[in-house]
Design a protein around this motif. Structure first.
Motif, PDB file in Angstrom:
ATOM      1  N   VAL A 140      -0.935   9.511 -10.963  1.00 14.53           N
ATOM      2  CA  VAL A 140      -1.825   9.846  -9.847  1.00 14.53           C
ATOM      3  C   VAL A 140      -3.047   8.946  -9.864  1.00 14.53           C
ATOM      4  O   VAL A 140      -3.466   8.419  -8.822  1.00 14.53           O
ATOM      5  CB  VAL A 140      -2.207  11.336  -9.880  1.00 14.53           C
ATOM      6  CG1 VAL A 140      -3.297  11.642  -8.857  1.00 14.53           C
ATOM      7  CG2 VAL A 140      -0.977  12.208  -9.639  1.00 14.53           C
ATOM      8  N   LEU A 141      -3.619   8.723 -11.042  1.00 14.03           N
ATOM      9  CA  LEU A 141      -4.763   7.823 -11.160  1.00 14.03           C
ATOM     10  C   LEU A 141      -4.401   6.418 -10.697  1.00 14.03           C
ATOM     11  O   LEU A 141      -5.153   5.775  -9.965  1.00 14.03           O
ATOM     12  CB  LEU A 141      -5.292   7.806 -12.596  1.00 14.03           C
ATOM     13  CG  LEU A 141      -6.492   6.905 -12.860  1.00 14.03           C
ATOM     14  CD1 LEU A 141      -7.693   7.359 -12.053  1.00 14.03           C
ATOM     15  CD2 LEU A 141      -6.811   6.890 -14.346  1.00 14.03           C
ATOM     16  N   GLY A 142      -3.225   5.945 -11.080  1.00 17.27           N
ATOM     17  CA  GLY A 142      -2.763   4.631 -10.661  1.00 17.27           C
ATOM     18  C   GLY A 142      -2.618   4.505  -9.159  1.00 17.27           C
ATOM     19  O   GLY A 142      -2.956   3.482  -8.567  1.00 17.27           O
ATOM     20  N   ILE A 143      -2.120   5.579  -8.528  1.00 23.25           N
ATOM     21  CA  ILE A 143      -1.988   5.557  -7.073  1.00 23.25           C
ATOM     22  C   ILE A 143      -3.366   5.490  -6.420  1.00 23.25           C
ATOM     23  O   ILE A 143      -3.586   4.708  -5.491  1.00 23.25           O
ATOM     24  CB  ILE A 143      -1.197   6.787  -6.581  1.00 23.25           C
ATOM     25  CG1 ILE A 143       0.251   6.684  -7.068  1.00 23.25           C
ATOM     26  CG2 ILE A 143      -1.255   6.903  -5.067  1.00 23.25           C
ATOM     27  CD1 ILE A 143       1.053   7.965  -6.898  1.00 23.25           C
ATOM     28  N   VAL A 144      -4.289   6.285  -6.930  1.00 23.26           N
ATOM     29  CA  VAL A 144      -5.648   6.281  -6.384  1.00 23.26           C
ATOM     30  C   VAL A 144      -6.283   4.899  -6.539  1.00 23.26           C
ATOM     31  O   VAL A 144      -6.821   4.330  -5.585  1.00 23.26           O
ATOM     32  CB  VAL A 144      -6.519   7.367  -7.046  1.00 23.26           C
ATOM     33  CG1 VAL A 144      -7.979   7.219  -6.664  1.00 23.26           C
ATOM     34  CG2 VAL A 144      -6.013   8.758  -6.675  1.00 23.26           C
ATOM     35  N   VAL A 145      -6.169   4.327  -7.729  1.00 26.23           N
ATOM     36  CA  VAL A 145      -6.759   3.011  -7.971  1.00 26.23           C
ATOM     37  C   VAL A 145      -6.119   1.950  -7.079  1.00 26.23           C
ATOM     38  O   VAL A 145      -6.802   1.072  -6.549  1.00 26.23           O
ATOM     39  CB  VAL A 145      -6.618   2.622  -9.471  1.00 26.23           C
ATOM     40  CG1 VAL A 145      -6.956   1.172  -9.706  1.00 26.23           C
ATOM     41  CG2 VAL A 145      -7.502   3.535 -10.318  1.00 26.23           C
ATOM     42  N   SER A 146      -4.811   2.037  -6.865  1.00 26.52           N
ATOM     43  CA  SER A 146      -4.124   1.029  -6.055  1.00 26.52           C
ATOM     44  C   SER A 146      -4.514   1.090  -4.582  1.00 26.52           C
ATOM     45  O   SER A 146      -4.306   0.129  -3.850  1.00 26.52           O
ATOM     46  CB  SER A 146      -2.607   1.170  -6.188  1.00 26.52           C
ATOM     47  OG  SER A 146      -2.145   2.318  -5.495  1.00 26.52           O
ATOM     48  N   ARG A 173       0.831  -1.207   0.000  1.00 25.38           N
ATOM     49  CA  ARG A 173       0.000   0.000   0.000  1.00 25.38           C
ATOM     50  C   ARG A 173       0.866   1.257   0.000  1.00 25.38           C
ATOM     51  O   ARG A 173       0.466   2.289  -0.528  1.00 25.38           O
ATOM     52  CB  ARG A 173      -0.918   0.028   1.229  1.00 25.38           C
ATOM     53  CG  ARG A 173      -1.867  -1.119   1.391  1.00 25.38           C
ATOM     54  CD  ARG A 173      -3.158  -1.056   0.592  1.00 25.38           C
ATOM     55  NE  ARG A 173      -3.841   0.192   0.496  1.00 25.38           N
ATOM     56  CZ  ARG A 173      -4.940   0.537   1.158  1.00 25.38           C
ATOM     57  NH1 ARG A 173      -5.464  -0.282   2.035  1.00 25.38           N
ATOM     58  NH2 ARG A 173      -5.512   1.695   0.941  1.00 25.38           N
ATOM     59  N   ALA A 174       2.036   1.182   0.608  1.00 22.62           N
ATOM     60  CA  ALA A 174       2.905   2.347   0.732  1.00 22.62           C
ATOM     61  C   ALA A 174       3.701   2.626  -0.542  1.00 22.62           C
ATOM     62  O   ALA A 174       3.875   3.779  -0.942  1.00 22.62           O
ATOM     63  CB  ALA A 174       3.867   2.164   1.911  1.00 22.62           C
ATOM     64  N   TYR A 175       4.177   1.568  -1.179  1.00 20.70           N
ATOM     65  CA  TYR A 175       5.124   1.751  -2.282  1.00 20.70           C
ATOM     66  C   TYR A 175       4.577   2.553  -3.465  1.00 20.70           C
ATOM     67  O   TYR A 175       5.332   3.321  -4.070  1.00 20.70           O
ATOM     68  CB  TYR A 175       5.685   0.404  -2.752  1.00 20.70           C
ATOM     69  CG  TYR A 175       6.976   0.595  -3.501  1.00 20.70           C
ATOM     70  CD1 TYR A 175       8.139   0.936  -2.827  1.00 20.70           C
ATOM     71  CD2 TYR A 175       7.032   0.483  -4.880  1.00 20.70           C
ATOM     72  CE1 TYR A 175       9.320   1.137  -3.492  1.00 20.70           C
ATOM     73  CE2 TYR A 175       8.216   0.685  -5.558  1.00 20.70           C
ATOM     74  CZ  TYR A 175       9.354   1.016  -4.864  1.00 20.70           C
ATOM     75  OH  TYR A 175      10.526   1.243  -5.530  1.00 20.70           O
ATOM     76  N   PRO A 176       3.297   2.427  -3.817  1.00 20.43           N
ATOM     77  CA  PRO A 176       2.815   3.256  -4.935  1.00 20.43           C
ATOM     78  C   PRO A 176       3.026   4.759  -4.726  1.00 20.43           C
ATOM     79  O   PRO A 176       3.181   5.503  -5.697  1.00 20.43           O
ATOM     80  CB  PRO A 176       1.331   2.905  -5.014  1.00 20.43           C
ATOM     81  CG  PRO A 176       1.259   1.509  -4.508  1.00 20.43           C
ATOM     82  CD  PRO A 176       2.283   1.462  -3.392  1.00 20.43           C
ATOM     83  N   PHE A 177       3.091   5.208  -3.471  1.00 16.40           N
ATOM     84  CA  PHE A 177       3.299   6.631  -3.218  1.00 16.40           C
ATOM     85  C   PHE A 177       4.692   7.092  -3.650  1.00 16.40           C
ATOM     86  O   PHE A 177       4.903   8.282  -3.889  1.00 16.40           O
ATOM     87  CB  PHE A 177       3.055   6.948  -1.740  1.00 16.40           C
ATOM     88  CG  PHE A 177       1.603   7.067  -1.399  1.00 16.40           C
ATOM     89  CD1 PHE A 177       0.974   8.304  -1.389  1.00 16.40           C
ATOM     90  CD2 PHE A 177       0.856   5.942  -1.106  1.00 16.40           C
ATOM     91  CE1 PHE A 177      -0.370   8.412  -1.085  1.00 16.40           C
ATOM     92  CE2 PHE A 177      -0.484   6.039  -0.801  1.00 16.40           C
ATOM     93  CZ  PHE A 177      -1.103   7.284  -0.789  1.00 16.40           C
ATOM     94  N   VAL A 178       5.636   6.172  -3.741  1.00 14.00           N
ATOM     95  CA  VAL A 178       6.967   6.530  -4.222  1.00 14.00           C
ATOM     96  C   VAL A 178       6.871   7.100  -5.640  1.00 14.00           C
ATOM     97  O   VAL A 178       7.627   7.990  -6.024  1.00 14.00           O
ATOM     98  CB  VAL A 178       7.916   5.309  -4.168  1.00 14.00           C
ATOM     99  CG1 VAL A 178       9.277   5.631  -4.756  1.00 14.00           C
ATOM    100  CG2 VAL A 178       8.062   4.820  -2.733  1.00 14.00           C
ATOM    101  N   ALA A 179       5.898   6.619  -6.409  1.00 16.24           N
ATOM    102  CA  ALA A 179       5.717   7.088  -7.784  1.00 16.24           C
ATOM    103  C   ALA A 179       5.311   8.559  -7.845  1.00 16.24           C
ATOM    104  O   ALA A 179       5.434   9.182  -8.897  1.00 16.24           O
ATOM    105  CB  ALA A 179       4.682   6.226  -8.512  1.00 16.24           C
ATOM    106  N   LEU A 180       4.843   9.111  -6.732  1.00 15.35           N
ATOM    107  CA  LEU A 180       4.528  10.546  -6.722  1.00 15.35           C
ATOM    108  C   LEU A 180       5.759  11.385  -7.062  1.00 15.35           C
ATOM    109  O   LEU A 180       5.631  12.488  -7.576  1.00 15.35           O
ATOM    110  CB  LEU A 180       3.975  10.970  -5.357  1.00 15.35           C
ATOM    111  CG  LEU A 180       2.507  10.742  -5.099  1.00 15.35           C
ATOM    112  CD1 LEU A 180       2.147  11.179  -3.682  1.00 15.35           C
ATOM    113  CD2 LEU A 180       1.652  11.463  -6.118  1.00 15.35           C
TER     114      LEU A 180
END
Length: 117
Positions: free
Chosen positions: A109-115, A73-80
């Protein structure tokens, strides 16, 4: 995930992004000498040391975050950071942001929201 966790995960991405801009600024202080000796000029760069300190601090923040939040859950935020770095580089380094870059950032951003759903 709590709002507090989202805040700190977003702050982590911001710290990484600022570090990247500082590393870019430090790279401009490199001398043109060939070989590894040219990299010694980094030791005189305030931007380099600021980036190192920022990365050290953000690493400690990351360790605390992944203790509190599942890594998946945390790692997608790295993509920010892929969204924030172009914005910072536009304002700090006067780099251009392309339409494709804006579209790609929106998809991230959409990918992070969806994840997170």
């Amino acid at each position: 995930m709590t709002l507090r966790q989202i805040f700190f995960l977003s702050a982590f991405a911001l710290l990484l992004s600022i570090g990247q801009v500082l590393f870019k600024q430090a790279s401009e202080s490199l001398t043109n000498g060939s070989g590894p000796g040219g990299f010694l000029s980094l030791l005189e760069s305030g931007s380099f040391w600021a980036a190192i300190a920022l990365y050290g601090g953000s690493t400690l923040l990351w360790i605390w975050l992944i203790r509190e939040v599942p890594l998946s859950r945390a790692y997608p935020f790295v993509a920010l950071a892929f969204v924030v770095v172009p914005i910072l580089s536009h304002f700090v380094l006067d780099e251009r942001i392309s339409r494709a870059g804006v579209a790609g950032s929106a998809l991230i951003v959409l990918g992070i929201v969806v994840s997170q759903v």
